[in-house]
Design an enzyme around this catalytic site. Structure first.
Site, PDB file in Angstrom:
ATOM      1  N   ALA A 130       0.838  -1.198   0.000  1.00 63.48           N
ATOM      2  CA  ALA A 130       0.000   0.000   0.000  1.00 63.48           C
ATOM      3  C   ALA A 130       0.872   1.246   0.000  1.00 63.48           C
ATOM      4  O   ALA A 130       2.042   1.201   0.378  1.00 63.48           O
ATOM      5  CB  ALA A 130      -0.896   0.000   1.236  1.00 63.48           C
ATOM      6  N   ASP A 131       0.277   2.346  -0.410  1.00 61.41           N
ATOM      7  CA  ASP A 131       0.987   3.610  -0.314  1.00 61.41           C
ATOM      8  C   ASP A 131      -0.051   4.723  -0.160  1.00 61.41           C
ATOM      9  O   ASP A 131      -1.179   4.589  -0.614  1.00 61.41           O
ATOM     10  CB  ASP A 131       1.837   3.869  -1.556  1.00 61.41           C
ATOM     11  N   THR A 132       0.353   5.798   0.501  1.00 55.77           N
ATOM     12  CA  THR A 132      -0.561   6.930   0.698  1.00 55.77           C
ATOM     13  C   THR A 132       0.198   8.225   0.478  1.00 55.77           C
ATOM     14  O   THR A 132       1.320   8.372   0.952  1.00 55.77           O
ATOM     15  CB  THR A 132      -1.131   6.946   2.141  1.00 55.77           C
TER      16      THR A 132
END
Length: 204
Positions: free
Chosen positions: A84-86
């Site tokens: 995941a990445d934000t």
């Protein structure tokens, strides 16, 4: 008769405390592995494309690391990797982790009486079949004024220096100044629950 355990191993490809907590709250048992990639080397114009590219780079790095330590052929049950990445988007510009205390302070001053958005990607790979599904999720956050003394305390404490865009909405010091969150808090924290759940089902 015991409840049926999932017939797969789950790896969270992140060392983020918030992501670990969210996945744990969802009832999953998992191990964690983190990717050592140079995130700054990956550049895309649109935040949605950037978070997907970063999640893919993380997943690929973890998979090659994993293949070195595990012989996948022996394992009957598939291994599922969640990467995941934000990023935070403010007035169209992508914000990653602040590079200094001064930048963190500026970021927070910008949000006061304004709004920001988070764009989070989730990428789930079934290591046995190679099936991969990924999507992104966007949340808008509206703020009241953020007093200087609150910003000072946050910087002194230091957690905001490690958060994308210097933004932590679940922090007790920040909570009173959140006007509205359009979307889910878990997405802002780095792992949208509903999306993660659905993508895991899709790759099995």
């Amino acid at each position: 008769m015991e409840a049926s355990a999932p017939q797969y191993k789950l790896i969270l490809g992140s060392s983020s405390t918030a992501r670990k907590k969210i996945l744990g709250d969802m009832g999953y048992e998992f191990t964690t592995m983190s990717a050592d990639i140079d995130e700054k080397a990956i550049r895309k114009e649109k935040p949605e494309d950037l978070v997907m590219a970063l999640a893919e780079a993380k997943a690929d790095a973890i998979i090659s690391k994993f293949r070195k330590i595990e012989n996948l052929e022996k394992d009957v049950n598939p291994t599922i990797l969640v990467a995941a990445d934000t990023v935070v988007v403010y007035e169209g510009a992508v914000r990653e982790k602040p590079s200094s205390e001064a930048e963190a302070r500026q970021f927070m001053k910008d949000y006061a009486n304004g709004h920001a958005a988070t764009v989070s990607s989730v990428l789930v790979t079934n290591l046995a079949t190679g099936t991969r599904r990924g999507e992104w999720d966007k949340v808008e956050i509206y703020f009241h004024d953020l007093p200087d003394e609150v910003i000072d305390k946050l910087i002194e404490e230091g957690t905001v220096l490690y958060a994308a865009g210097g933004l932590i909405i679940e922090h007790p010091l920040v909570l009173p100044y959140i006007k509205e969150v359009v979307g889910s808090t878990d997405s802002v924290m780095g792992l949208p629950k509903g999306l993660t759940e659905r993508l895991i089902k899709e790759v099995l």
